[in-house]
Write an enzyme that holds these catalytic residues in place. Sequence first.
Site, PDB file in Angstrom:
ATOM      1  CG  ASN A  11      12.032  28.251  34.142  1.00 49.75           C
ATOM      2  OD1 ASN A  11      11.176  27.688  33.471  1.00 49.75           O
ATOM      3  ND2 ASN A  11      12.519  29.449  33.848  1.00 49.75           N
ATOM      4  CD1 TRP A  12      11.925  21.524  34.865  1.00 50.77           C
ATOM      5  CD2 TRP A  12      10.599  20.116  33.714  1.00 50.77           C
ATOM      6  NE1 TRP A  12      11.747  20.395  35.625  1.00 50.77           N
ATOM      7  CE2 TRP A  12      10.936  19.514  34.952  1.00 50.77           C
ATOM      8  CE3 TRP A  12       9.768  19.414  32.834  1.00 50.77           C
ATOM      9  CZ2 TRP A  12      10.471  18.249  35.318  1.00 50.77           C
ATOM     10  CZ3 TRP A  12       9.292  18.152  33.198  1.00 50.77           C
ATOM     11  CH2 TRP A  12       9.656  17.583  34.432  1.00 50.77           C
ATOM     12  CE  LYS A  13      15.262  29.049  31.530  1.00 53.07           C
ATOM     13  NZ  LYS A  13      16.367  29.934  31.163  1.00 53.07           N
ATOM     14  CG  HIS A  96      11.952  33.657  32.945  1.00 50.22           C
ATOM     15  ND1 HIS A  96      12.745  33.871  31.838  1.00 50.22           N
ATOM     16  CD2 HIS A  96      12.683  32.905  33.798  1.00 50.22           C
ATOM     17  CE1 HIS A  96      13.906  33.256  32.025  1.00 50.22           C
ATOM     18  NE2 HIS A  96      13.888  32.663  33.202  1.00 50.22           N
ATOM     19  CD  GLU A  98      14.524  32.216  29.070  1.00 46.36           C
ATOM     20  OE1 GLU A  98      13.644  31.351  29.253  1.00 46.36           O
ATOM     21  OE2 GLU A  98      15.721  32.061  29.407  1.00 46.36           O
ATOM     22  CD  GLU A 166      15.661  33.710  36.787  1.00 46.47           C
ATOM     23  OE1 GLU A 166      16.065  32.572  37.041  1.00 46.47           O
ATOM     24  OE2 GLU A 166      14.897  33.962  35.842  1.00 46.47           O
ATOM     25  N   GLY A 172      21.536  31.017  31.428  1.00 42.61           N
ATOM     26  CA  GLY A 172      21.936  30.089  30.374  1.00 42.61           C
ATOM     27  C   GLY A 172      23.319  30.356  29.802  1.00 42.61           C
ATOM     28  CB  SER A 212      24.773  30.251  35.202  1.00 44.10           C
ATOM     29  OG  SER A 212      24.526  30.587  33.841  1.00 44.10           O
ATOM     30  N   GLY A 233      17.349  26.806  35.695  1.00 42.88           N
ATOM     31  CA  GLY A 233      16.944  26.391  34.358  1.00 42.88           C
ATOM     32  C   GLY A 233      17.669  25.127  33.945  1.00 42.88           C
ATOM     33  N   GLY A 234      18.784  25.300  33.239  1.00 38.55           N
ATOM     34  CA  GLY A 234      19.515  24.166  32.676  1.00 38.55           C
ATOM     35  C   GLY A 234      19.754  23.020  33.646  1.00 38.55           C
TER      36      GLY A 234
HETATM   37  P1  PGA Z   1      19.660  28.879  33.866  1.00 36.99           P
HETATM   38  O1  PGA Z   1      18.212  29.571  33.806  1.00 36.99           O
HETATM   39  O2  PGA Z   1      19.760  28.195  35.199  1.00 36.99           O
HETATM   40  O3  PGA Z   1      19.682  27.912  32.716  1.00 36.99           O
HETATM   41  O4  PGA Z   1      20.666  29.976  33.722  1.00 36.99           O
HETATM   42  C1  PGA Z   1      17.654  30.177  34.931  1.00 36.99           C
HETATM   43  C2  PGA Z   1      16.315  30.770  34.566  1.00 36.99           C
HETATM   44  O5  PGA Z   1      16.197  31.357  33.482  1.00 36.99           O
HETATM   45  O6  PGA Z   1      15.343  30.665  35.334  1.00 36.99           O
END
Ligand code: PGA
Length: 250
Positions: A11-13, A96, A98, A166, A172, A212, A233-234
């Site tokens: 997930n590149w966000k 998600h 976010e 999640e 993050g 994470s 994500g990251g």
């Molecule tokens: P993260 O994000 O790996 O940076 O914690 C995961 C996500 O929000 O899908």
Amino acid sequence: MAERTTLIAGNWKMNASSEMAVNLIDGLLTWPGKPGVEMLVCPPSPYLGPVGAMISESDIRLGAQTCHPNASGAHTGDVAAEMLADLGCSYVIVGHSERRADHGETDADVHAQAEATHRAGLSAIVCVGETEAERDAGKTLDIVGAQVANSVPDGATAENTVVAYEPVWAIGTGRTPTSDQVQEVHAAIRSGLKERFGDAIASGMRLLYGGSMKPSNAAELLALADVDGGLIGGASLKAEDFTAIADAAG
Ligand code: PGA
């Protein structure tokens, strides 16, 4: 137990540029692949076309980060699932945390987006997860159970739906739940799905962990009985890390 292909989803966000996308995809294209592991990248919507073209000859799948419930119409700034299908997407992330936080998306909105995803012939990755306060209050299983019940539509099958657990406090932050905590939530999700959809669908449906996940903890998380992949994500923004996570699967 049903055979479940491991899904490693990036997930590149809201992170990309043309140059970054080319470099990252170039790196991912060097990954030789692994039997039983499916790799997915979900770039921001303006990059879906170019990234789709870069991976079209590979086994890497393309996904989007959200969609609108409707197929077309007066919804400035929104993107329909049908457009995502037209661009070559296979998956859409919906709900998600976010999106739930930034755009006030409710379970009902997420449910409608998942239905739109199915209508377009794509698979929905339905995200759920508790906040830190909810975990501290001992409400994790109730919160997650309700999110799954209210966000996953009746038409869900093992093919068209993936659930991503999640924990909001793990996204993050570099913090992750213990393996026991992750397995407890995943097992509860699967048993809720079993009650509603029956054994065959529930035992075939993939449940991803997200929050994470990185090369150093991926093997342990991905080895858990009810963890069938990761939503990353990251660490999905570095080809070396993302492919190391994919290699840790299975
Ligand atoms: P993260 O994000 O790996 O940076 O914690 C995961 C996500 O929000 O899908």
